[in-house]
Scaffold this motif. Sequence first.
Motif, PDB file in Angstrom:
ATOM      1  N   GLU A 188      69.640 -24.090   8.019  1.00 43.34           N
ATOM      2  CA  GLU A 188      69.146 -23.792   9.377  1.00 43.34           C
ATOM      3  C   GLU A 188      69.578 -24.879  10.355  1.00 43.34           C
ATOM      4  N   ARG A 189      69.550 -26.148   9.928  1.00 42.07           N
ATOM      5  CA  ARG A 189      69.955 -27.235  10.814  1.00 42.07           C
ATOM      6  C   ARG A 189      71.447 -27.143  11.160  1.00 42.07           C
ATOM      7  N   SER A 221      69.350 -25.710  -0.138  1.00 41.95           N
ATOM      8  CA  SER A 221      68.427 -26.097   0.933  1.00 41.95           C
ATOM      9  C   SER A 221      68.582 -25.182   2.152  1.00 41.95           C
ATOM     10  N   TYR A 243      62.731 -34.015   1.571  1.00 45.57           N
ATOM     11  CA  TYR A 243      62.540 -33.098   2.697  1.00 45.57           C
ATOM     12  C   TYR A 243      63.360 -31.818   2.524  1.00 45.57           C
ATOM     13  N   LEU A 244      64.614 -31.956   2.168  1.00 49.67           N
ATOM     14  CA  LEU A 244      65.490 -30.779   2.082  1.00 49.67           C
ATOM     15  C   LEU A 244      65.144 -29.874   0.905  1.00 49.67           C
ATOM     16  N   THR A 246      58.945 -25.627   1.765  1.00 51.23           N
ATOM     17  CA  THR A 246      60.254 -25.097   2.108  1.00 51.23           C
ATOM     18  C   THR A 246      60.110 -23.643   2.567  1.00 51.23           C
ATOM     19  N   PRO A 247      61.151 -23.053   3.160  1.00 52.48           N
ATOM     20  CA  PRO A 247      61.069 -21.638   3.552  1.00 52.48           C
ATOM     21  C   PRO A 247      60.734 -20.706   2.398  1.00 52.48           C
ATOM     22  N   GLY A 273      60.607 -29.816   1.377  1.00 52.04           N
ATOM     23  CA  GLY A 273      60.051 -29.579   2.708  1.00 52.04           C
ATOM     24  C   GLY A 273      59.074 -30.629   3.175  1.00 52.04           C
ATOM     25  N   ILE A 333      66.556 -25.395   4.631  1.00 54.85           N
ATOM     26  CA  ILE A 333      66.285 -26.262   5.788  1.00 54.85           C
ATOM     27  C   ILE A 333      67.593 -26.814   6.332  1.00 54.85           C
TER      28      ILE A 333
END
Length: 810
Positions: free
Chosen positions: A640-641, A635, A193-194, A626-627, A197, A637
């Motif tokens: 941002e978290r 990462s 995920y990281l 991903t962005p 995405g 992501i």
Amino acid sequence: MMGINRRDFLTALGVAGGGSALAFGPQVGLKVFQTLWGEDWVEVPTGLETRINSICQQCPGGCGITVRLVGDRAVKIDGNPFYPINRGGLCPKGQSGLQSLYDPDRIRGPLKRVGERGAGKWESISWDDAIKTVITKLQEIREKKETHTIAIMAGETRGLMQALLERFLLAFGSPNYIRVSDDLAAGPLDAFYLMQGLKEGLVYDLEQANYILSFGCDLLQSFWSPVQVLRAFGYIRRERGSRARVIQIEPRQSITATKADEWIPINPGTEGALALGIAHLMIREGLHDENFIWNNAFGFEDWIDDSRISHQGFKGLVLKEYSPGIVSSITGVPVDVIIRLAREFATTKPAVAIGLRGDVPSQMAVHALNALVGSIDSPGGVLVARDIPVPELPPIEPDEISQKGAQMPHIAQPAKEKYLLADYLPHTFLERASTGEPYKLEALFLYQTNPIFSSFNPEGVAGALDKIPFIVSFSSFMDESSQQADLILPDHTYLERWQDDPVYNLKGYPIIGLRRPVVSPLYDTRHTGDVIIQLARGLGGSLAQAFPGKDFPETLQYYFQKLFEQGRGDLVGQEFEEAWSKLLARGGWRSPSYQTAEEFWQRLQEKGGWWEPIYYYGEGERVFKTPSQRFEFYSQILKERVGVLAEERLKAIGVQVRGDKLFLPHWEAVKPPESNEEQYPFILNIYQPLVFAGLINASQPFLQGITSPAPLERWDCWIEINPELAKKLGISYGDQVWVESPRGKLSFRAKLVEGAMPEVVNIPLGVGHKALGRWAKNIGKNPLLIVEGHLEPLTGRPLINTTRVKIYRA
């Protein structure tokens, strides 16, 4: 009930192991099997022999099976040669599936609790009364406009059944669907995920790999789809022209390590550091795939953001902090071995690195190796499975009460500043059920899960369940959690019910299997899908309109009708048909083996499933979400978290590093602050044997009889100790040994093995039930009872192998 001793049972197992049909053999064997399958089966079955294709549910693998029937009795399970997951192969769990169907301790009809919770006092009731009881309770909750106070906790559920459960909650007005997964069998999903995405669809193309680095993943024992891996392993080692090299890196010499080319012992919890040491050598010697990194990666080099702030990249961090000497001191792996692994991995392509779902930084470190060799979305590397074309059910229109209830916060959702990557956590749900915050739960439904047994804190779970006024279990067996229920509405076993089974294989192909009844229900059980639909219709209003069919089979046919209308794929078939389908698909053609929806449905039942055997490489928009739309070493992501969390919050959740390093693959010592190495000098390593992977098969005696090749360890649990350590402690093979952690102590039989590191003790997981019938109750010990359950700082998931223990003779 007739009596049976252990000797007679083992004698019968010997007969069965020799290939004799279950109904034939010595008289003692027949008596044993009569005991296993109930008092009503006392005659050898007679009648016409037939075979029916279905889908196994002994683990999440989703193998196709062919069940042999004599008359109306199922007598043997084999693999379905048409099914692409297993191509006729089947593991011991799949072969033992009949013991689920014929278990003499199955719940045979609806039960209502009449005593205190856990007292084991029940009375049989009719299905009409049971359904009416649930509807009345739900109506009371709805009248108080508290629809959000019900929850469904489900195990490894997917496809239409999961959709029905979630749909029922949405229509009723609750956000509280809680899925309980087996993290021991999961891959590095957080890194996936990281860095890409994506939250699902991670597969390893093992059949085309030439070099496999496995960081603690016991592929041949506890992988989520064991038969797929066993077939792939046999293919790359024996069948294909070039033999793949397999390296197993872990503290314990597992079955996979034994079968690999090389086992590399490593200090527990340092796998991520080793991955970074390998990356250091690859980058320093220019062995990484510069083309992939230039065209498909972000954050490898140092970079400057839009605000003109410079950031450290993966390359700079690894070269600065993870030299072979430093990594060797952390991991215990010699420097020359680290250098050799790096060179082999980089030059023996295609190569793939496989990890577990441990701490997030280590997951990222292992997954980064795949990017360094260009093995992302490439043959023999990491693939992103193509989307399974799950047909959508008609839209529903919840009323105002349901809409408001569904918008309430999820009961298991942790505070965002506590676990940055967690959507919801089962242990958060249990904590909140105990405290009544943010609201008190009024009703809980348990489907294919046993949280009391699988939890690190069974007493705490039982206490949390005791705070919930109304609990309904759909279990077919009296497990530990069902003992705490108010009603038990027993489901059919998987050999008695209709169900779809969406899954993907290791080539990334989408597959939907059809699980169908091979026999009529033996007892007064009912498909949980039918019960959910009955409850919805009984409650009326928008709920009554939420499901397109009058029962689950009709809804399932609607589901496959919609799949047919999508005009994709074909029915599963032999391997040469796969090649033909691929050839047509590459040319933009399709020639299905059916013409009409009716023919599709009929042939689907005959073959056992649908699939789309084609994988398209180079679809960047599918592979990277991903962005940056690239593989992200850095990462964004995660950045941002984390956002602007204050220093004290990062410290409070256990995040040790700061700055750019936090968003890059790195290594952190997973060392709980309360750890006392002097008092508890050993690391407890828990692993899952193949026969108990998934924690769902302990009540099947054939599997109890093959938990270990050593007779003393069957029908029991054991601890694996290094012989030199055992000698120092005065422990001999077969001794009873206390294993003590800060949480408590349990005794196990000692097994001395050279493949155990001196500072690590190993215990299998899967037995130790306090319920579940005669073949599981009070057999062995559950090591989770002494595991401290330290939580991963970013995800909140338990880190199972961080507990320290001491051992001594009992």
